[in-house]
Design a protein around this motif. Structure first.
Motif, PDB file in Angstrom:
ATOM      1  N   LEU A 670       0.831  -1.197   0.000  1.00  0.00           N
ATOM      2  CA  LEU A 670       0.000   0.000   0.000  1.00  0.00           C
ATOM      3  C   LEU A 670       0.867   1.249   0.000  1.00  0.00           C
ATOM      4  CD1 LEU A 670      -2.791   1.308   0.216  1.00  0.00           C
ATOM      5  CD2 LEU A 670      -2.618   1.074   2.700  1.00  0.00           C
ATOM      6  N   GLY A 671       0.484   2.226  -0.854  1.00  0.00           N
ATOM      7  CA  GLY A 671       1.178   3.500  -0.874  1.00  0.00           C
ATOM      8  C   GLY A 671       2.471   3.426  -1.674  1.00  0.00           C
ATOM      9  N   PRO A 672       3.304   4.469  -1.509  1.00  0.00           N
ATOM     10  CA  PRO A 672       3.025   5.687  -0.737  1.00  0.00           C
ATOM     11  C   PRO A 672       2.061   6.623  -1.472  1.00  0.00           C
ATOM     12  CG  PRO A 672       5.212   5.800  -1.732  1.00  0.00           C
ATOM     13  CD  PRO A 672       4.689   4.443  -2.034  1.00  0.00           C
ATOM     14  N   GLY A 673       1.186   7.291  -0.702  1.00  0.00           N
ATOM     15  CA  GLY A 673       0.229   8.231  -1.261  1.00  0.00           C
ATOM     16  C   GLY A 673      -0.686   7.576  -2.275  1.00  0.00           C
ATOM     17  N   SER A 674      -0.874   8.233  -3.395  1.00  0.00           N
ATOM     18  CA  SER A 674      -1.705   7.709  -4.472  1.00  0.00           C
ATOM     19  C   SER A 674      -0.871   7.052  -5.559  1.00  0.00           C
ATOM     20  CB  SER A 674      -2.542   8.838  -5.083  1.00  0.00           C
ATOM     21  OG  SER A 674      -1.691   9.861  -5.596  1.00  0.00           O
ATOM     22  N   TYR A 675       0.379   6.751  -5.226  1.00  0.00           N
ATOM     23  CA  TYR A 675       1.274   6.110  -6.188  1.00  0.00           C
ATOM     24  C   TYR A 675       0.749   4.727  -6.561  1.00  0.00           C
ATOM     25  CZ  TYR A 675       5.438   3.576  -7.790  1.00  0.00           C
ATOM     26  OH  TYR A 675       6.327   2.801  -8.497  1.00  0.00           O
ATOM     27  N   ALA A 733       4.210  11.933  -2.478  1.00  0.00           N
ATOM     28  CA  ALA A 733       4.607  12.917  -1.475  1.00  0.00           C
ATOM     29  C   ALA A 733       3.438  13.308  -0.576  1.00  0.00           C
ATOM     30  CB  ALA A 733       5.190  14.153  -2.149  1.00  0.00           C
ATOM     31  N   PHE A 734       3.746  13.625   0.665  1.00  0.00           N
ATOM     32  CA  PHE A 734       2.742  14.077   1.625  1.00  0.00           C
ATOM     33  C   PHE A 734       2.326  15.508   1.284  1.00  0.00           C
ATOM     34  CE2 PHE A 734       1.314  15.800   5.710  1.00  0.00           C
ATOM     35  CZ  PHE A 734       0.440  14.799   6.111  1.00  0.00           C
ATOM     36  N   SER A 735       1.015  15.785   1.355  1.00  0.00           N
ATOM     37  CA  SER A 735       0.510  17.112   1.032  1.00  0.00           C
ATOM     38  C   SER A 735      -0.723  17.393   1.881  1.00  0.00           C
ATOM     39  CB  SER A 735       0.158  17.205  -0.460  1.00  0.00           C
ATOM     40  OG  SER A 735      -0.983  16.402  -0.754  1.00  0.00           O
ATOM     41  N   ARG A 736      -1.275  18.576   1.712  1.00  0.00           N
ATOM     42  CA  ARG A 736      -2.470  18.935   2.466  1.00  0.00           C
ATOM     43  C   ARG A 736      -3.676  18.100   2.068  1.00  0.00           C
ATOM     44  NH1 ARG A 736      -3.398  25.048   0.674  1.00  0.00           N
ATOM     45  NH2 ARG A 736      -1.151  25.047   1.139  1.00  0.00           N
ATOM     46  N   PHE A 738      -3.732  14.859   2.003  1.00  0.00           N
ATOM     47  CA  PHE A 738      -3.439  13.484   2.397  1.00  0.00           C
ATOM     48  C   PHE A 738      -4.709  12.711   2.773  1.00  0.00           C
ATOM     49  CE2 PHE A 738      -3.581  15.672   6.427  1.00  0.00           C
ATOM     50  CZ  PHE A 738      -4.074  14.739   7.327  1.00  0.00           C
ATOM     51  N   ILE A 739      -5.738  13.408   3.281  1.00  0.00           N
ATOM     52  CA  ILE A 739      -6.977  12.717   3.661  1.00  0.00           C
ATOM     53  C   ILE A 739      -7.587  12.005   2.453  1.00  0.00           C
ATOM     54  CG2 ILE A 739      -9.362  13.069   4.422  1.00  0.00           C
ATOM     55  CD1 ILE A 739      -7.474  13.169   6.684  1.00  0.00           C
ATOM     56  N   LYS A 740      -7.470  12.615   1.274  1.00  0.00           N
ATOM     57  CA  LYS A 740      -8.039  12.024   0.064  1.00  0.00           C
ATOM     58  C   LYS A 740      -7.258  10.795  -0.391  1.00  0.00           C
ATOM     59  CE  LYS A 740      -9.817  16.475  -1.551  1.00  0.00           C
ATOM     60  NZ  LYS A 740      -9.824  17.483  -2.659  1.00  0.00           N
ATOM     61  N   GLU A 741      -6.098  10.575   0.199  1.00  0.00           N
ATOM     62  CA  GLU A 741      -5.257   9.448  -0.204  1.00  0.00           C
ATOM     63  C   GLU A 741      -5.240   8.337   0.858  1.00  0.00           C
ATOM     64  OE1 GLU A 741      -2.114  12.066  -2.878  1.00  0.00           O
ATOM     65  OE2 GLU A 741      -1.606  11.539  -0.808  1.00  0.00           O
ATOM     66  N   MET A 742      -6.198   8.401   1.775  1.00  0.00           N
ATOM     67  CA  MET A 742      -6.294   7.365   2.801  1.00  0.00           C
ATOM     68  C   MET A 742      -6.961   6.118   2.232  1.00  0.00           C
ATOM     69  SD  MET A 742      -5.159   8.533   5.878  1.00  0.00           S
ATOM     70  CE  MET A 742      -6.156   8.042   7.282  1.00  0.00           C
ATOM     71  N   ALA A 743      -6.365   4.966   2.494  1.00  0.00           N
ATOM     72  CA  ALA A 743      -6.989   3.691   2.131  1.00  0.00           C
ATOM     73  C   ALA A 743      -7.924   3.260   3.249  1.00  0.00           C
ATOM     74  CB  ALA A 743      -5.919   2.637   1.905  1.00  0.00           C
ATOM     75  N   VAL A 744      -8.997   2.566   2.890  1.00  0.00           N
ATOM     76  CA  VAL A 744      -9.960   2.078   3.875  1.00  0.00           C
ATOM     77  C   VAL A 744     -10.279   0.626   3.561  1.00  0.00           C
ATOM     78  CG1 VAL A 744     -12.236   2.370   4.920  1.00  0.00           C
ATOM     79  CG2 VAL A 744     -10.964   4.390   4.135  1.00  0.00           C
ATOM     80  N   GLY A 745     -10.309  -0.189   4.605  1.00  0.00           N
ATOM     81  CA  GLY A 745     -10.682  -1.590   4.445  1.00  0.00           C
ATOM     82  C   GLY A 745     -11.518  -2.043   5.622  1.00  0.00           C
TER      83      GLY A 745
END
Length: 805
Positions: A670-675, A733-736, A738-745
């Motif tokens: 998983l990750g990093p970010g939306s990569y 990269a981490f940015s403001r 980041f909430i939109k790039e959270m994975a949920v399961g």
């Protein structure tokens, strides 16, 4: 009278209509295969249900004539004076008192009773049938075993102890197909409360000592009367007196009289000392001589006082009986809290025991206090009997490892010397080796590896520092030196050689707070034997180079842990662990390192890492009932690299996914970010995603099903990110945002709690996939458990040992 015969019949079959499923791209033969599999599962489930039903009935036919199987005892509360939220806990409390308890059930079945029945009558006291019947099986609990009058009195007495002095209890029995349930109806009426508390003591020294404890009393005006609180109050006063020297006092010398004559449901309490209290219990005592036997052997008759004539007086305080000089004198003296001539206190008594146990060299620690018989009044001689553990020990451990993708094994050979330099030092040598291999998922690069290594550590039960530092006397602090070497080989990719060394301290502030400070930790990693195939991939996937870069880190590490999870009486408990890891901060500043300006320096042919890394892990547990808990965790980690580095070294970076993280994603995928994971070949990707920043949130509902079987429903969310933008990993990269790039399961799990071991299984599926295009990351509308392709891509099974948090 003819007895009615009970017959167990299987339920009638229910007509089912099977509907085909799949997408328009699914071929006809695939649909037929899916339907066949579905029918097989339905038939299997039906067969299991029938067998389950028949087995539940089979226990009844073994009952003696005229007997009934006792299956349940329940308590119903009839009241309009107790708030609704307290009725269920009170009912559960009362039900736990009922005797006997019914046979153990698992999902409605009574397997131990069934085994008892089918074992029949063993022909001897030995053999399989006797073992099955009497060791594994469980005799039936019959209705005739239940004494309703006894249970009624038991419940009534408990209600009176809780302040319901006018409680009434009745009972009734319900029989259904030779299964009996006994229902107890309790009418507590109005609870009695404390109107006044009086410490009715005289003006003696003992009376003054008891009176001085009154402000801390557990008996408070306005609170309900409770016998447990009265017992706890006597123990509290006794402990306070023990800390004032009253060695021979005990709680039984206290009495709390209750006056319930008042007509307004209130009681007056009077705390008094019994008149028959012996004179020696009314006097404070002081410490006289202190004898220490550090090489004491248990005799057949138990502990016997040895002849102290061979004792050596050390520091004018301690008589040490150790003619063979098995322990250094200062090590034993440092563990002693008591001093000659001091007032006896229970606190010093317990702290001394903890210090001796904490040294880690003694199997048994026992002490006794004896009246001085030389005419000295109110004095005690203290004797400490210490039975050492075997000095040397060898332990071999074979471990099994399992996760969503990788499984493997490891063997550890551990040799210990528990008194290496005669001061309770623990010297340890460990040789280990293991392997892990891929057993699931589309991950075959780096999919297997083996490793072996050696580690030695030396632990001192004291602080070794250039200045006097003693953070606590309640627990034994430790100074620890560790050094080790490890070789890791990813057979088709590369190998790594790693050296490490650390020096630091460990100490416990109290039962809830623990500290670990590594004054210096050094780690040195060098790659070796990089395969041609892996080298060729570096040009295609440059981020893979980070895993084989030479690494050199050095600096301090501090960790702080605080928890109250051992408090079983609390509804809310917590666990917190936080720390900071520093590397080359001062050295990098002195050298003026700045990799972005071309000033990057090396130590032993490796670029030294310069960073600040912090981590925090907070867990909260809330009891929802007797057998259910809501567990939650919030984790955050942040690594800031600067000067000589642009990112954390590979071994210090964070990863996500796996059985202890976001369980809907496999470990390190998983990750990093939306990569988007890099793929190579056909449907294969690199399970080696790491980052400098990590955020993870988990919540899990846990409940008991039956016996050792528990279940859980959980939701996990989080991701990892890089500190700086990397053109080779877009979106990492981490940015403001980041909430939109959270994975949920989310998922469900079963736990088999064997007390000494918890075996955990979890089945999870992604609900939000961060590397999908924005607006398409939530995947609720794609969930289709009937689709085998969807199940293969999205259902992740985890098998692990222990709870995830």
């Amino acid at each position: 009278m003819a007895r009615k015969k009970t017959v167990c019949r299987s339920p009638h079959p229910v007509a089912r209509k099977m509907s085909p499923y799949g997408t328009t791209k699914t071929k006809t033969h695939h649909k037929k295969k899916e339907a066949t599999m579905g029918n097989s599962l339905i038939r299997m489930s039906y067969a299991i249900a029938v067998l389950w039903y028949l087995a539940s009935c089979s226990n009844i036919k073994y009952l003696p004539d005229g007997e009934h199987l006792y299956v349940k005892g329940e308590v119903e509360i009839e009241t309009d004076t107790i708030p609704k939220q307290y009725i269920k806990p009170l009912s559960d409390n009362l039900e736990n008192l009922l005797r006997p308890q019914p046979n153990t059930t698992i999902l409605g079945m009574r397997p131990q009773l069934y085994l008892y029945n089918i074992a029949g009558e063993p022909q001897s006291d030995r053999g399989f049938r006797n073992w099955l019947k009497n060791k594994v099986g469980q005799a039936p609990v019959l209705l005739s075993d239940v004494n309703r009058e006894y249970n009624e009195n038991l419940l009534r007495n408990r209600l009176e102890n809780l302040g319901f002095f006018q409680a009434q209890v009745t009972s009734d029995t319900t029989i259904n197909k030779r299964k009996a349930t006994v229902t107890y109806t309790a009418a507590p009426h109005i609870i009695y409360r404390i109107k006044s508390v009086t410490f009715d003591v005289d003006s003696s020294e003992l009376g003054k000592a008891i009176k001085s404890t009154e402000p801390q009393s557990l008996l408070q005006v306005g609170r309900p009367y409770n016998l447990d609180n009265i017992i706890a109050e006597r123990e509290r006063i006794d402990y306070a007196l023990k800390n004032k020297g009253y060695y021979y006092f005990n709680p039984d010398y206290l009495i709390v009289e209750v006056d319930s004559v008042s007509a307004d449901h209130q009681v007056d309490l009077y705390v008094m000392v019994k008149t028959e209290t012996p004179a020696k219990a009314k006097r404070p005592y002081y410490i006289n001589n202190i004898f220490i036997y550090p090489n004491y052997t248990l005799t057949q008759g138990g502990y016997q006082r040895a002849d102290p004539r061979e004792a050596e007086l050390y520091r004018g305080q301690y008589h040490i009986v150790d003619p063979e000089y098995t322990f250094r004198r200062f090590a034993l003296a440092n563990a002693m809290i008591f001093r000659r001539g001091e007032l006896y206190t229970r606190g010093n008594h317990n702290r001394t025991i903890r210090q001796l146990v904490g040294m880690g060299s003694f199997r048994f620690v026992r002490n006794e206090f004896v009246d001085v018989d030389t005419g000295k009044a109110n004095q005690l001689d203290a004797y400490y009997y210490l039975t050492p553990m075997p000095k040397r020990g060898l332990r071999v451990e074979l471990l099994g490892k399992t996760a969503a993708v990788y499984n493997g094994s490891e063997i550890n050979v551990n040799w210990q010397h528990r008194n290496a330099f005669k001061s309770a030092e623990l010297l340890t040598f460990t040789v280990y080796g293991g392997f892990e291999t891929q057993t699931g998922g589309n991950v075959n690069l780096n999919s297997s590896f083996y490793r072996y290594g050696i580690e030695t550590s030396l632990s001192f039960p004291r602080m070794i520092a250039p200045y006097r530092w003693q953070p606590t006397k309640r627990f034994v602090p430790r100074t620890v030196f560790t050094a080790g070497y490890e070789f890791l080989s990813r057979r088709t990719a590369y190998s790594l050689n790693a050296l490490r060394f650390s020096f630091g301290y460990q100490w416990r502030e109290n039962l809830e707070k623990e500290h670990e400070l590594k004054v210096l930790e050094v780690a040195y990693v060098q790659p070796w034997n990089i395969s041609d195939s892996y080298q060729a991939l570096l040009d295609t996937v440059p981020p893979l180079r980070h895993a084989i870069e030479p690494q050199f880190t050095f600096g301090p590490i501090y960790q702080y842990t605080r928890t109250n999870t051992t408090r079983t009486d609390l509804t809310h408990t917590y666990y917190f662990k936080g720390g900071v890891d520093l590397s080359a901060n001062l050295y990098g500043l002195i050298r003026g390192a700045n990799v972005r300006e071309g000033r990057q320096y090396q130590i032993f042919n490796a670029n030294f890492s310069q960073y600040i890394k912090t981590e925090a892990d907070f867990r909260h547990y809330m009891k929802l009932g007797t057998n259910s808990t809501l567990a939650s965790r919030a984790m955050a980690g942040f690594g800031y690299s600067y000067g000589n580095s642009t990112q954390l070294p590979y071994v210090k970076q964070f990863f996500s996914g796996g059985p202890n993280g976001i369980r809907a994603f496999r470990a390190r995928t998983l990750g990093p970010g939306s990569y988007t994971p890099e793929f190579y070949g056909e449907d294969n990707f690199f399970a080696d995603q790491t980052g400098d920043i990590k955020i993870e949130l988990n919540t899990e509902y846990r409940a008991k099903l039956a016996s050792i079987l528990h279940w859980a429903a959980f939701i996990d969310a989080g991701n990892i990110w890089l500190q700086h933008a990397n053109p080779e990993k877009p979106g990492a990269a981490f940015s403001r945002n980041f909430i939109k790039e959270m994975a949920v399961g989310a998922g469900l799990g079963l736990r088999f709690d064997l007390s000494f071991l918890v075996i955990r299984t979890d089945l999870a599926t992604p609900l939000r996939i961060p590397y999908r295009p924005a607006g398409e990351r939530w995947v609720f509308d794609e969930i289709n458990f009937r689709d085998s392709d969807w199940r293969k891509r999205n259902l992740v099974f985890n098998l692990a040992i222990g709870y995830p948090f």
